[in-house]
Scaffold this active site. Structure first.
Site, PDB file in Angstrom:
ATOM      1  N   GLY A  68       0.823  -1.209   0.000  1.00  0.00           N
ATOM      2  CA  GLY A  68       0.000   0.000   0.000  1.00  0.00           C
ATOM      3  C   GLY A  68       0.849   1.248   0.000  1.00  0.00           C
ATOM      4  CG  ASN A  69      -0.364   4.623  -1.574  1.00  0.00           C
ATOM      5  OD1 ASN A  69      -1.064   5.448  -1.022  1.00  0.00           O
ATOM      6  ND2 ASN A  69      -0.778   3.926  -2.632  1.00  0.00           N
ATOM      7  NE  ARG A  70       5.321   7.075   4.282  1.00  0.00           N
ATOM      8  CZ  ARG A  70       5.631   6.702   5.517  1.00  0.00           C
ATOM      9  NH1 ARG A  70       4.796   6.941   6.497  1.00  0.00           N
ATOM     10  NH2 ARG A  70       6.774   6.114   5.760  1.00  0.00           N
ATOM     11  CB  SER A  71      -2.723   8.251  -0.489  1.00  0.00           C
ATOM     12  OG  SER A  71      -3.774   9.143  -0.739  1.00  0.00           O
ATOM     13  CB  ALA A  76      -1.413   7.259  -3.993  1.00  0.00           C
TER      14      ALA A  76
END
Ligand code: CTP
Length: 413
Positions: free
Chosen positions: A210-213, A277
Site C-alpha cells: 500500500g501507500n501513505r495516501s 495514489a
C-alpha cells in the site's frame, strides 16, 4: 462596524430526517448565521414549531398568511444569502422543479436569487424513480445544488441511497456555498469523477502493498465540487474519513477495482480528477492462504507485475470536451518531471506536489504547481487542501466546453 450576519433560510420538508436539521440549524446559528426556519405544514408532524422557534430565536410558520403586512413570501427569498432545504422530499423537489408555490417554503424558493441547496432524503425507490431524477436534473441545470443522499439504513429495515447526509457535512456545504456567493455554482449540471486514497495490492489474505495516501486531497476536491453544483462520483480507495455529503462514494480496494469504477463513471463525466495514489505494481501471484514463515528457510521473493495506468487510459480514450486531471508526486526535478508526465499521460492538467518527509501525506495543507497542456503553470502557495481544490476546479471550469453532460436535449431552465 460589524458586518451583518449572513441570512440563511432553512427549509424543512416532511421527512423523518427533519430531526437531523435541528443539528444543522444549531451549527448555523452558533457560527454566526441569521437563520429563519421555514418548514412545510407536514414537516411539523416530525419536529414541532416550538423546537424550530427556540433553536432559531425567531417565529416560525409554514403559511404565507402569517405576518402578511411584512409580505414574508417575497421578503424571505429576496433577502436570503442562502436557501438550504434539508430534508428535501420527493414532493418538495417536484414542486420546486415545476415552480409550484402553495406554501411559504415554495414561495421562498421562487423569490430567492441567492444560491439554493437541496439535501434530499427519501426511500431508495422514490429517489431512483425517473420522475424524481428528472426533477433533480432540472434543478441542477438551473444552478441549484442537489446533494446526493447518503447510503445506509433507512426508516424501515431496508438500506440503500436515500439517507440525509450527516449534519456536520451539510454544514460544510452551506459554509462553502455561502463563501462562493451567487456566481459560485460554475459546475452546476456537470458530472465530475474524483479518485482518492491509496490502492492496496493483496499479497495474501492478510497482507498487502500500500501507500501513505490519506485521501484528504481527493475528499477536499469532492466536497468543493459539490458546493460548486456538480454531481460528484468519488471513487475512494482505503480512506478512513467520513463520506463527504452530497457525493456518491464508490469504495474500492485495488488498482484493478479502481480502474473498473473510474472508467465506468468516466463514461458520463465532464471531468475526471485522479487524485488517488494508484500502486504501479501488484504481486504477480496472489496466495490464497496466509504465507507462513518456514523454520530456517529464506523468505520467498514477491514477483511484481505492472498495474494498468488509469490516468493514461483516460487520457487516450476521453470523450470530446472531457477534461482529465492527474496528480504527480515528485521528490526531485519537480517541474521537469511534471511536464514530461503531463505529456506522457495525455492529461489537460497535472497537479505537481513536491513530496517528502512531512510535506504532503496526511497533512491538512498542501502546496503545488498546476501544469496545463497549453503550457500554463499555476502556482498554489501552501494552504488548505480545499484551497488547492478550488484552484483545480477553477482551471477545470475554464476548460469545460459545450453543454453539461447532465443536461439532456429539451431540458429547459
Ligand atoms: N495513476 C493511475 N494509474 C496508475 C498509476 C498512477 O491512474 N497505475 C495516476 C495517479 O492517480 C496520478 C498520476 O497517475 O494522477 C501520477 O501518478 P505517478 O505514480 O506519480 O505516475 P507514474 O507514471 O507512476 O510516474 P513515476 O515514474 O513517478 O512513478
Amino acid at each position: 462596524m460589524t458586518s451583518p450576519k449572513p441570512r440563511v433560510v432553512l427549509g424543512v420538508s416532511a421527512g423523518i430526517a427533519a430531526y437531523k436539521a435541528c443539528e444543522l440549524l444549531r451549527r448555523l446559528t452558533e457560527s454566526g448565521h441569521d437563520v429563519t426556519v421555514v418548514p412545510t405544514a407536514d414537516a411539523l408532524r416530525f419536529v414541532g414549531e416550538p423546537t424550530w422557534a427556540a433553536l432559531s430565536g425567531k417565529p416560525v410558520s409554514p403559511r404565507v398568511w402569517d405576518g402578511v403586512a411584512e409580505v414574508p413570501h417575497v421578503r424571505l427569498g429576496q433577502q436570503a444569502d442562502l436557501v438550504f432545504v434539508a430534508p428535501a422530499t420527493a414532493d418538495l423537489l417536484a414542486k420546486a422543479a415545476h415552480g409550484l408555490a402553495d406554501d411559504l417554503l415554495t414561495n421562498t424558493l421562487l423569490t430567492a436569487r441567492c444560491p439554493v441547496v437541496f439535501a434530499p432524503a427519501m426511500h431508495t425507490e422514490m429517489w431512483q424513480h425517473p420522475a424524481t431524477q428528472a426533477n433533480v436534473a432540472t434543478l441542477r441545470a438551473r444552478g441549484a445544488v442537489v446533494v446526493e443522499p447518503a447510503s445506509g439504513r433507512l426508516t424501515g429495515k431496508d438500506t440503500g441511497p436515500g439517507r440525509l447526509p450527516d449534519p456536520a457535512e451539510l454544514f460544510e456545504i452551506a459554509r462553502h456555498v455561502l463563501a462562493r456567493g451567487a456566481g459560485g455554482r460554475d459546475l452546476a449540471g456537470r458530472h465530475v469523477v474524483v479518485s482518492a486514497g491509496g490502492t492496496r495490492e493483496a499479497i495474501d489474505p492478510v497482507r498487502f502493498i500500500g501507500n501513505r495516501s490519506s485521501g484528504l486531497q481527493g475528499y477536499a476536491l469532492a466536497r468543493t465540487a459539490v458546493a460548486r453544483g456538480a454531481r460528484v462520483t468519488l471513487v475512494s480507495a482505503n480512506v478512513a474519513l467520513p463520506d463527504p455529503a452530497g457525493a456518491e462514494t464508490v469504495p474500492v480496494g485495488s488498482a484493478e477495482e479502481m480502474r473498473k469504477a473510474v472508467v465506468e463513471a468516466a463514461g458520463s463525466a465532464d471531468a475526471v480528477v485522479m487524485a488517488a495514489a494508484v500502486a504501479d505494481f501488484r504481486p504477480a501471484d496472489y496466495r490464497g492462504s496466509k504465507i507462513k514463515k518456514a523454520e530456517g528457510a529464506e523468505p520467498e521473493p514477491i514477483r511484481l507485475v505492472k498495474n494498468p495506468d488509469i490516468l493514461a487510459e483516460l487520457g487516450a480514450s476521453r470523450r470530446p470536451g472531457q477534461v482529465i486531471v492527474g496528480f504527480a508526486a515528485e521528490t526531485d526535478d519537480v517541474l521537469a518531471n511534471g511536464r514530461a508526465k503531463l505529456a506522457r499521460k495525455g492529461c489537460d492538467l497535472l497537479v505537481v506536489n513536491q513530496v517528502g518527509e512531512n510535506l504532503t501525506f496526511g497533512r491538512p495543507d498542501n502546496a503545488a504547481t498546476v501544469l496545463g497542456a497549453d503550457g500554463s503553470a499555476t502556482e498554489v502557495p501552501r494552504g488548505a487542501k480545499e484551497a488547492l481544490a478550488e484552484v483545480v476546479w477553477d482551471l477545470v471550469s475554464a476548460r469545460l466546453e459545450g453543454p453539461p453532460s447532465g443536461v439532456r436535449q429539451g431540458e429547459g431552465r
